[in-house]
Design an enzyme around this catalytic site. Structure first.
Site, PDB file in Angstrom:
ATOM      1  NE  ARG A  35      46.159  34.869  43.305  1.00 39.13           N
ATOM      2  CZ  ARG A  35      46.992  34.113  44.000  1.00 39.13           C
ATOM      3  NH1 ARG A  35      46.736  32.826  44.134  1.00 39.13           N
ATOM      4  NH2 ARG A  35      48.082  34.615  44.545  1.00 39.13           N
ATOM      5  CG  HIS A  36      47.149  38.474  39.850  1.00 43.08           C
ATOM      6  ND1 HIS A  36      48.243  37.656  40.067  1.00 43.08           N
ATOM      7  CD2 HIS A  36      46.785  38.948  41.059  1.00 43.08           C
ATOM      8  CE1 HIS A  36      48.541  37.660  41.357  1.00 43.08           C
ATOM      9  NE2 HIS A  36      47.664  38.429  41.991  1.00 43.08           N
ATOM     10  NE  ARG A  39      51.286  38.135  43.559  1.00 41.41           N
ATOM     11  CZ  ARG A  39      51.856  37.492  44.564  1.00 41.41           C
ATOM     12  NH1 ARG A  39      53.167  37.256  44.548  1.00 41.41           N
ATOM     13  NH2 ARG A  39      51.142  37.052  45.582  1.00 41.41           N
ATOM     14  NE  ARG A 112      49.341  41.452  42.027  1.00 40.88           N
ATOM     15  CZ  ARG A 112      49.790  42.453  42.761  1.00 40.88           C
ATOM     16  NH1 ARG A 112      50.746  43.252  42.304  1.00 40.88           N
ATOM     17  NH2 ARG A 112      49.270  42.694  43.957  1.00 40.88           N
ATOM     18  CD  GLU A 214      44.332  44.744  50.560  1.00 38.87           C
ATOM     19  OE1 GLU A 214      44.672  43.641  51.041  1.00 38.87           O
ATOM     20  OE2 GLU A 214      44.603  45.097  49.402  1.00 38.87           O
ATOM     21  CG  ASP A 309      45.213  36.139  46.858  1.00 40.14           C
ATOM     22  OD1 ASP A 309      45.181  37.386  46.872  1.00 40.14           O
ATOM     23  OD2 ASP A 309      46.144  35.484  47.380  1.00 40.14           O
TER      24      ASP A 309
END
Length: 409
Positions: A35-36, A39, A112, A214, A309
């Site tokens: 995961r990034h 942020r 990100r 999504e 995520d």
């Protein structure tokens, strides 16, 4: 504090035993699904955050949704740790840069995720020419990482909505909403005084499962997720405690209660099997091609994928991971956390083995920007897949993994 020290010591004691029993195991390939890192909040001050409270939100130096400077530092530290671990395991050369074809880095094409990959490679391979691969057009989701619904049938839509609503119904969130409403002074918010929405639990959350988009939700769950996300990011970023949720969240129990809203959001949208198997398929197919499909002598020894995520949550469900617990964290899929797939070779019995770990920074390692080393490691939790039973060291037979992946795809 003493308990935390004990938790950090236990993995080290355990690993000494594991090393003795697995000295003939050689780590040969690693795929990291990350995961990034940290942020700024996605929701900005003109949106749901401002409408939900009369209080003023603290200002961020970084625009919403972008990796912060601290997020970069945290990822450099994670890169440092992976460099030390992979050198110790013999996957990376002890000195100098890795061979160009031995490392492949691929990120979703948002700032990100690309920045996270760049900072990780800076930490893991300082001074080395490692390319971060991504789509040319920044700001648009790469199909591999885009957790959108691809089945256009009405039957799937009904199945997905039914599963998402069932997942939501299983959540016990009323106490979390009540705590949140007190923190944000909801009765004096614009949502209440002007829009007459004064009870976070009064209106139902409405799910959507539209092809090409999504999985989505409107209503209290979306509001709750956005607010708790903002509070957690303030905490990780290092805002003074009196500014984090206006000083109203001070105990681990309060954080755990609030985190249920984030988990409820993620579980309801992305983890019901019917939805997860659909939205995670592009990523699952890519992972399968790297770990099982290629298997050439010049395949990368380390592959790093950087997404979101939602990618990790849907992947965990689609691959049928068994339930897990992440000590010293409030989130199920923490900021900067990594699923680490490892292919080991047992030289004694001439067989390949799989080990999967969740490697992540604790809440305090994130807030304190703690440098990570082999002596002061990130948290590591061994995971297990259905259909790939693990031994006491956390290894399962690679042949079982191959069968499991074939069934999924």
């Amino acid at each position: 504090m003493k308990n935390n020290r004990l938790l950090f010591c236990l993995p080290l004691l355990f690993s000494a035993t594991v090393v003795a029993e697995t000295h003939h195991y050689q780590l040969e390939q690693v795929l990291v699904m990350s995961r990034h890192n940290l942020r700024a909040p996605l929701a900005n001050n003109g949106s749901v955050l401002a409408q939900s409270t009369p209080k003023a939100w603290p200002q961020w130096d970084t625009p919403g949704g972008l990796l912060t400077t601290k997020g970069g530092v945290l990822e450099v530290y994670m890169g440092h740790y992976f460099n030390a671990w992979l050198k110790q395991a013999g996957v990376l050369p002890a000195e100098g840069c890795p061979a160009k074809e031995s490392v492949y880095v691929y990120a979703n094409s948002l700032q990100r995720t690309v920045a996270t990959a760049q900072f990780f490679t800076s930490g893991a391979f300082p001074g080395c020419d490692i390319t971060v691969h991504h789509q040319d057009k920044m700001g648009e989701m790469d199909p591999t990482f885009n957790p959108i619904i691809t089945d256009t049938s009405e039957a799937f839509n009904q199945q997905a909505l039914s599963a998402m609503n069932a997942a939501l119904a299983s959540q016990k969130l009323d106490a979390s909403y009540k705590q949140l409403a007190e923190i944000i002074d909801y009765p004096h918010s614009t949502a209440c005084t002007q829009d007459k929405q004064c009870d976070l639990t009064a209106e139902p959350s409405k799910m959507s499962a539209v092809a090409g988009k999504e999985p989505g939700v409107s209503g209290p769950l979306k509001v709750g997720n956005s607010l708790v996300d903002a509070f957690m990011l303030q905490y990780y970023e290092g805002f003074p405690i009196k500014e984090v949720a206006w000083g109203k969240v001070t105990t681990p129990q309060q954080w755990q209660q609030l985190a249920k809203l984030k988990d409820g959001y993620q579980d309801s949208l992305f983890t019901s099997p019917v939805v997860a198997q659909n939205v995670a398929k592009p990523l699952l197919t890519y992972i399968n091609s790297v770990l099982i499909g290629e298997r050439k002598s010049d395949s990368p020894k380390l592959t790093l994928l950087v997404g979101h995520d939602s990618n990790i949550a849907s992947l965990l469900s689609a691959m049928k991971f068994k339930p897990y617990h992440l000590p010293n964290q409030y989130e199920k899929t923490p900021i900067g956390g990594k699923l680490v797939f490892q292919r080991w070779h047992d030289t004694k019995d001439n067989r390949d083995l799989l080990k999967i770990e969740y490697v992540y920074q604790s809440t305090e390692q994130l807030r304190g920007a703690t440098p990570l080393t082999l002596q002061n490691p990130p948290q590591r939790v061994t995971l297990a897949l259905e259909g790939c039973p693990i031994d006491k060291q956390g290894f399962c037979a690679w042949s079982d993994f191959e069968k499991t992946m074939k069934t999924m795809l």
